[in-house]
Design a protein around this motif. Structure first.
Motif, PDB file in Angstrom:
ATOM      1  N   GLU A 130       0.856  -1.179   0.000  1.00 48.64           N
ATOM      2  CA  GLU A 130       0.000   0.000   0.000  1.00 48.64           C
ATOM      3  C   GLU A 130       0.897   1.235   0.000  1.00 48.64           C
ATOM      4  N   ARG A 131       0.883   1.968  -1.084  1.00 48.09           N
ATOM      5  CA  ARG A 131       1.727   3.163  -1.192  1.00 48.09           C
ATOM      6  C   ARG A 131       0.910   4.414  -0.908  1.00 48.09           C
ATOM      7  N   ARG A 132       1.601   5.450  -0.492  1.00 47.15           N
ATOM      8  CA  ARG A 132       1.004   6.778  -0.364  1.00 47.15           C
ATOM      9  C   ARG A 132       2.022   7.791  -0.858  1.00 47.15           C
ATOM     10  N   TRP A 133       1.546   8.742  -1.660  1.00 47.13           N
ATOM     11  CA  TRP A 133       2.401   9.802  -2.181  1.00 47.13           C
ATOM     12  C   TRP A 133       2.469  10.924  -1.146  1.00 47.13           C
ATOM     13  N   HIS A 134       3.682  11.186  -0.661  1.00 43.65           N
ATOM     14  CA  HIS A 134       3.861  12.181   0.390  1.00 43.65           C
ATOM     15  C   HIS A 134       4.549  13.451  -0.107  1.00 43.65           C
ATOM     16  N   GLU A 138       2.987  17.741  -7.282  1.00 43.38           N
ATOM     17  CA  GLU A 138       1.685  17.213  -7.690  1.00 43.38           C
ATOM     18  C   GLU A 138       1.865  16.020  -8.624  1.00 43.38           C
ATOM     19  N   ALA A 173      -2.788   6.438  -3.154  1.00 43.77           N
ATOM     20  CA  ALA A 173      -3.258   7.383  -2.149  1.00 43.77           C
ATOM     21  C   ALA A 173      -2.330   8.590  -2.120  1.00 43.77           C
ATOM     22  N   GLY A 174      -2.909   9.777  -2.041  1.00 43.38           N
ATOM     23  CA  GLY A 174      -2.122  10.994  -2.017  1.00 43.38           C
ATOM     24  C   GLY A 174      -1.914  11.632  -3.379  1.00 43.38           C
ATOM     25  N   ALA A 175      -2.241  10.901  -4.457  1.00 44.89           N
ATOM     26  CA  ALA A 175      -2.164  11.498  -5.792  1.00 44.89           C
ATOM     27  C   ALA A 175      -3.209  12.609  -5.905  1.00 44.89           C
ATOM     28  N   LYS A 176      -2.909  13.651  -6.650  1.00 43.38           N
ATOM     29  CA  LYS A 176      -3.859  14.752  -6.767  1.00 43.38           C
ATOM     30  C   LYS A 176      -5.079  14.350  -7.569  1.00 43.38           C
ATOM     31  N   GLN A 178      -6.725  11.084 -10.384  1.00 44.95           N
ATOM     32  CA  GLN A 178      -6.580   9.797 -11.050  1.00 44.95           C
ATOM     33  C   GLN A 178      -7.714   9.662 -12.065  1.00 44.95           C
TER      34      GLN A 178
END
Length: 208
Positions: A130-134, A138, A173-176, A178
């Motif tokens: 599970e990734r999250r963009w931190h 953008e 998760a965290g992408a502006k 999709q």
């Protein structure tokens, strides 16, 4: 103010497949484009990420955008794990299995499959995560929904996909933003709508 877009290719490719996409982006954005070439088989993920960082630091640009197709997007994510000091810009991932690849795991389970996919894919595609963009930069994600590709040769696909990567595998998760477009996995780099939406996001931080 100079703007450069760097294209990062996927598994088993060398960047030439992205020439049409780069040409369309250059025309739409009025910018220079470049392609980063790496060995997806003989070099590992961290080594390729370091090489990408060095390549990007050598580009004189006020704005530096990144576009990653398939595993190229995972290389970009690995790059930003190291918080590189680069000019501002945006990122678009095209069909990148950020949560791991069912197709790659199926292939790797076969006698010669793990050797075929190589070191970078072993680290980038096989683990389920599970990734999250931190990062502050953008980031936009484009997925495809035409199910024609390598994945169908490795067994039935019961979920929406681009034929190689499941749509769910591209969710970050965290992408502006999709978006899902009518394209296959390999067809993304040749698709005019994909190029148009990519240019929109790089220019404005949103898809059209």
């Amino acid at each position: 103010m100079s703007t450069v877009v760097v294209y990062v290719h996927g598994l088993w490719l060398n960047g030439w497949e992205g020439v049409l996409l780069r040409r369309r982006l250059a025309r739409s954005l009025g910018c220079e484009t470049r392609s980063f070439t790496y060995s997806s088989v003989s070099e590992d993920l961290s080594g390729n990420a370091r090489a990408l960082a060095e390549f990007l630091r050598g580009i004189p640009a006020d704005t530096l955008h990144l576009v990653g197709h398939s595993m190229g997007g995972l290389l970009i994510l690995e790059l930003y794990e190291g918080a590189p000091n680069l000019p501002p810009g945006r990122i678009v991932l095209l069909g990148s299995p950020v949560q791991g690849s069912r197709a790659a795991r199926t292939l790797a389970a076969r006698p010669i499959g793990r050797k075929i996919i190589g070191l970078t894919a072993h680290q980038a595609l096989l683990p389920q995560r599970e990734r999250r963009w931190h990062a502050a930069r953008e980031l936009g994600v484009i997925a495809g929904n035409r199910p024609y590709g390598l994945g169908r040769l490795l067994g039935p696909i019961a979920q929406p996909s681009d034929g190689t990567v499941l749509a769910a595998e591209t969710r970050l998760a965290g992408a502006k933003e999709q978006v899902t477009l009518r394209t296959s996995h390999s067809g993304m780099v040749y698709s005019a709508p994909v190029a148009r939406q990519t240019a929109n996001f790089l220019r404005e931080g949103r898809f059209g």
